[in-house]
Motif scaffolding. Structure first.
Motif, short mmCIF file in Angstrom:
data_model
loop_
_atom_site.label_atom_id
_atom_site.label_comp_id
_atom_site.label_asym_id
_atom_site.label_seq_id
_atom_site.Cartn_x
_atom_site.Cartn_y
_atom_site.Cartn_z
N ASN A 51 0.95 -1.36 -0.07
CA ASN A 51 0.09 -0.08 -0.01
C ASN A 51 0.78 1.25 0.06
OD1 ASN A 51 0.79 0.57 2.83
ND2 ASN A 51 -1.12 -0.20 3.67
N LYS A 52 0.30 2.51 -0.13
CA LYS A 52 1.12 3.65 0.03
C LYS A 52 2.03 3.94 0.99
CE LYS A 52 -2.97 6.15 1.29
NZ LYS A 52 -3.85 7.13 0.84
N GLU A 53 1.77 3.30 2.30
CA GLU A 53 2.72 3.18 3.53
C GLU A 53 3.67 2.21 3.34
OE1 GLU A 53 -1.05 3.04 4.04
OE2 GLU A 53 -1.17 5.45 3.76
N GLY A 54 3.63 1.57 2.56
CA GLY A 54 4.94 0.27 2.23
C GLY A 54 4.58 -0.93 2.80
N ALA A 59 -0.46 -10.04 -2.72
CA ALA A 59 0.59 -10.68 -3.44
C ALA A 59 0.16 -11.05 -4.83
CB ALA A 59 1.31 -11.94 -2.92
N LYS A 60 1.09 -11.08 -5.82
CA LYS A 60 0.73 -11.59 -7.19
C LYS A 60 1.37 -13.15 -7.30
CE LYS A 60 -0.01 -7.31 -9.45
NZ LYS A 60 0.24 -6.52 -10.50
N ALA A 61 0.85 -14.07 -7.91
CA ALA A 61 1.10 -15.34 -7.95
C ALA A 61 0.97 -15.89 -9.30
CB ALA A 61 0.78 -16.39 -6.75
N SER A 72 -5.44 -10.07 -2.56
CA SER A 72 -5.35 -9.04 -1.44
C SER A 72 -5.78 -9.67 -0.30
CB SER A 72 -6.44 -7.97 -1.70
OG SER A 72 -6.35 -7.50 -3.05
N ALA A 73 -5.01 -9.02 0.75
CA ALA A 73 -5.28 -9.76 2.09
C ALA A 73 -4.98 -8.94 3.22
CB ALA A 73 -4.14 -10.81 2.37
N LYS A 74 -5.41 -9.07 4.44
CA LYS A 74 -5.13 -8.23 5.51
C LYS A 74 -4.02 -8.82 6.08
CE LYS A 74 -10.04 -7.91 7.02
NZ LYS A 74 -11.09 -8.13 8.05
N ALA A 75 -3.34 -9.92 5.93
CA ALA A 75 -2.11 -10.23 6.38
C ALA A 75 -1.38 -11.24 5.35
CB ALA A 75 -2.26 -11.11 7.90
N VAL A 76 -0.20 -11.09 5.05
CA VAL A 76 0.49 -12.08 4.30
C VAL A 76 1.48 -12.58 5.01
CG1 VAL A 76 1.77 -12.08 1.99
CG2 VAL A 76 -0.12 -10.46 2.28
#
Length: 97
Positions: A51-54, A59-61, A72-76
């Motif tokens: 995101n804009k904050e880094g 992820a792309k896979a 897209s995820a809240k956590a990776v």
């Protein structure tokens, strides 16, 4: 680790016929399946989405058949296995850690 050493935190006992890391992975996948999480095996991440904050927000896979995914995820969870052995990935993906 030898049979004479005490079992310590990173040792996973037998789980459905496997142990150590393989047992841990099977257990995590079973728990994820039970919780309704979709998992993709053999689908390595090709890029982290920031995101804009880094912060990592996805992820792309791509799989072996050429299918690509944007997730897209809240956590990776970065669980690459060999990530630390690849200086370029460490430089690219962990430079702000």
């Amino acid at each position: 680790m030898t049979p004479w050493e005490a079992a310590i935190w990173h040792v996973i006992s037998d789980y459905k016929g496997t142990n150590h890391g393989a047992g841990l992975i099977k257990g995590l996948k079973d728990a994820a399946d039970k919780a309704g999480v979709e998992t993709k095996l053999g689908t390595p991440a090709t890029e982290l989405i920031l995101n804009k904050e880094g912060a990592v927000v996805g992820a792309k896979a791509a799989d072996k058949k050429g299918n690509t995914y944007t997730i897209s995820a809240k956590a990776v969870i970065l669980a690459t296995g060999g990530f630390g052995d690849d200086p370029q990935k460490v430089k690219n993906w962990a430079s702000n850690c």
